[in-house]
Design a protein around this motif. Structure first.
Motif, short mmCIF file in Angstrom:
data_model
loop_
_atom_site.label_atom_id
_atom_site.label_comp_id
_atom_site.label_asym_id
_atom_site.label_seq_id
_atom_site.Cartn_x
_atom_site.Cartn_y
_atom_site.Cartn_z
N ILE A 2 1.02 -1.09 0.00
CA ILE A 2 0.14 -0.07 -0.29
C ILE A 2 1.00 1.25 -0.25
CG2 ILE A 2 -1.75 1.31 1.29
CD1 ILE A 2 -2.66 -1.48 2.51
N VAL A 3 0.91 2.04 -1.12
CA VAL A 3 1.76 2.97 -1.34
C VAL A 3 1.17 4.29 -1.64
CG1 VAL A 3 4.16 1.65 -1.39
CG2 VAL A 3 2.70 2.24 -3.43
N ILE A 4 -0.06 4.15 -1.85
CA ILE A 4 -0.97 5.60 -2.27
C ILE A 4 -0.77 6.53 -1.31
CG2 ILE A 4 -3.25 4.81 -1.17
CD1 ILE A 4 -4.44 6.09 -3.81
N ASP A 5 -0.52 6.26 0.11
CA ASP A 5 -0.22 7.22 1.18
C ASP A 5 0.93 7.98 0.68
OD1 ASP A 5 0.90 4.78 1.56
OD2 ASP A 5 1.25 4.99 3.37
N GLU A 6 2.04 7.23 0.29
CA GLU A 6 3.29 7.97 -0.12
C GLU A 6 2.92 8.84 -1.15
OE1 GLU A 6 5.20 5.23 2.11
OE2 GLU A 6 3.30 4.73 0.76
N LEU A 7 2.20 8.90 -2.18
CA LEU A 7 1.68 9.77 -3.23
C LEU A 7 1.03 11.06 -2.69
CD1 LEU A 7 1.30 10.72 -6.39
CD2 LEU A 7 -0.73 9.39 -6.08
N VAL A 8 0.29 10.79 -1.75
CA VAL A 8 -0.43 11.96 -1.12
C VAL A 8 0.58 12.55 -0.44
CG1 VAL A 8 -2.21 12.42 0.61
CG2 VAL A 8 -2.75 10.60 -1.05
N GLY A 9 1.31 12.11 0.34
CA GLY A 9 2.33 12.75 1.29
C GLY A 9 3.35 13.53 0.48
N TYR A 10 3.64 13.12 -0.64
CA TYR A 10 4.74 13.58 -1.36
C TYR A 10 4.16 14.90 -2.30
CZ TYR A 10 7.91 14.71 -5.31
OH TYR A 10 8.61 15.33 -6.44
N LEU A 11 2.94 14.64 -2.53
CA LEU A 11 2.20 15.93 -3.13
C LEU A 11 1.94 17.09 -2.09
CD1 LEU A 11 -0.17 14.19 -5.58
CD2 LEU A 11 1.92 15.29 -6.14
N ALA A 12 1.92 16.48 -0.97
CA ALA A 12 1.79 17.61 0.15
C ALA A 12 3.05 18.43 0.23
CB ALA A 12 1.41 17.07 1.57
N THR A 13 4.16 17.57 0.23
CA THR A 13 5.48 18.25 0.26
C THR A 13 5.75 19.36 -0.82
OG1 THR A 13 6.70 16.44 1.44
CG2 THR A 13 7.70 17.77 0.12
N VAL A 14 5.13 18.95 -2.12
CA VAL A 14 5.49 19.77 -3.09
C VAL A 14 4.38 20.70 -3.76
CG1 VAL A 14 7.37 18.32 -4.26
CG2 VAL A 14 4.86 18.00 -4.80
N ALA A 15 3.37 20.80 -2.94
CA ALA A 15 2.17 21.53 -3.28
C ALA A 15 2.37 22.97 -3.42
CB ALA A 15 1.07 21.39 -1.87
N PHE A 16 1.66 23.49 -4.23
CA PHE A 16 1.78 25.00 -4.73
C PHE A 16 3.30 25.42 -5.22
CE2 PHE A 16 -1.10 24.35 -1.13
CZ PHE A 16 -2.34 24.14 -1.80
N LEU A 17 4.09 24.57 -5.35
CA LEU A 17 5.31 25.00 -6.18
C LEU A 17 5.42 24.75 -7.52
CD1 LEU A 17 7.98 23.26 -3.67
CD2 LEU A 17 7.43 25.77 -3.76
N PRO A 18 6.04 25.64 -8.33
CA PRO A 18 6.30 25.22 -9.89
C PRO A 18 7.12 24.17 -9.83
CG PRO A 18 7.67 27.28 -9.13
CD PRO A 18 6.85 26.74 -7.97
N PHE A 19 6.78 23.17 -10.86
CA PHE A 19 7.68 22.03 -11.17
C PHE A 19 9.15 22.60 -11.58
CE2 PHE A 19 9.66 18.77 -13.52
CZ PHE A 19 9.50 17.60 -12.64
N SER A 20 10.29 21.60 -10.81
CA SER A 20 11.48 21.98 -11.45
C SER A 20 11.88 20.72 -11.14
CB SER A 20 12.21 23.16 -10.71
OG SER A 20 12.36 22.79 -9.23
N TRP A 21 13.09 20.19 -11.55
CA TRP A 21 13.61 18.92 -11.14
C TRP A 21 14.47 19.06 -9.78
CZ3 TRP A 21 12.38 14.51 -12.62
CH2 TRP A 21 11.83 14.43 -14.02
N THR A 22 14.84 20.38 -9.44
CA THR A 22 15.34 20.48 -8.06
C THR A 22 14.42 20.47 -6.98
OG1 THR A 22 16.94 22.25 -8.96
CG2 THR A 22 16.52 22.20 -6.61
N ILE A 69 3.84 17.45 5.31
CA ILE A 69 4.02 18.73 5.79
C ILE A 69 5.16 19.14 6.37
CG2 ILE A 69 3.11 20.38 7.69
CD1 ILE A 69 0.38 18.73 7.39
N TYR A 70 5.85 18.26 7.03
CA TYR A 70 7.27 18.50 7.51
C TYR A 70 8.16 18.73 6.46
CZ TYR A 70 6.21 16.96 12.33
OH TYR A 70 5.50 16.93 13.46
N GLY A 71 8.00 17.80 5.18
CA GLY A 71 8.58 18.04 3.81
C GLY A 71 8.37 19.26 3.25
N ALA A 72 7.20 19.74 3.28
CA ALA A 72 6.95 20.99 2.75
C ALA A 72 7.90 22.20 3.49
CB ALA A 72 5.36 21.25 2.74
N ILE A 73 7.81 22.14 4.56
CA ILE A 73 8.41 23.15 5.31
C ILE A 73 9.88 23.16 5.09
CG2 ILE A 73 9.13 24.12 7.55
CD1 ILE A 73 6.16 22.90 8.41
#
Length: 155
Positions: free
Chosen positions: A74-94, A136-140
């Motif tokens: 079960i890894v759908i939770d990783e997808l949701v968490g990762y998308l919280a980390t990068v939320a509202f940022l423009p895409f860049s490889w960095t 959320i921690y990742g986003a900060i």
């Protein structure tokens, strides 16, 4: 219905990786970030929220199927968490790669209250919410990293 749930909960099969399924499953977040990054903030938030509720359901149903609430497949939770980390940022490889590494760090380390959700909520909600906290921690941390990275590049 069961094949659909297992497909969703495993991020299209990435959770079946024989090594580090959580890390491999998080890789689904990078193309999802690329697709969602151009959305207006409100639509991103709405899409993420819909995915959050879908993941509660899929993780819960898959856990029942496997007989283990937080089965490694079960890894759908990783997808949701990762998308919280990068939320509202423009895409860049960095941002994509740093966000991936930071999210995985916080997901693995389970800093409270993530550990509480992981240990006390033995259902689909708990499976997902510990990753949301890690996100959320990742986003900060990602925003601090990107600020420092950009400042360093500007000299």
């Amino acid at each position: 219905m069961r094949p659909f749930v297992l497909f969703l909960s495993s991020n299209a099969g990435l959770g079946y990786s024989p090594f580090a399924p959580g890390t491999v499953g998080t890789l689904a977040g990078i193309p999802a970030f690329w697709l969602l990054a151009s959305l207006p903030p409100g639509l991103y938030a709405l899409t993420w929220t819909a995915l959050l509720f879908l993941s509660f359901w899929a993780a819960g149903e898959a856990g029942k199927h496997y007989g283990v609430v937080d089965d490694g497949r079960i890894v759908i939770d990783e997808l949701v968490g990762y998308l919280a980390t990068v939320a509202f940022l423009p895409f860049s490889w960095t941002a994509a790669i740093a966000g991936f590494l930071l999210f995985r760090f916080f997901d693995i380390s389970k800093i409270p209250p993530a550990s509480w959700f992981d240990q006390k909520m033995k259902n689909g909600y708990g499976v997902v919410l510990d990753d949301v906290v890690a996100g959320i921690y990742g986003a900060i941390a990602l925003r601090i990293f990107l600020h420092l990275f950009e400042t360093t590049l500007k000299g």
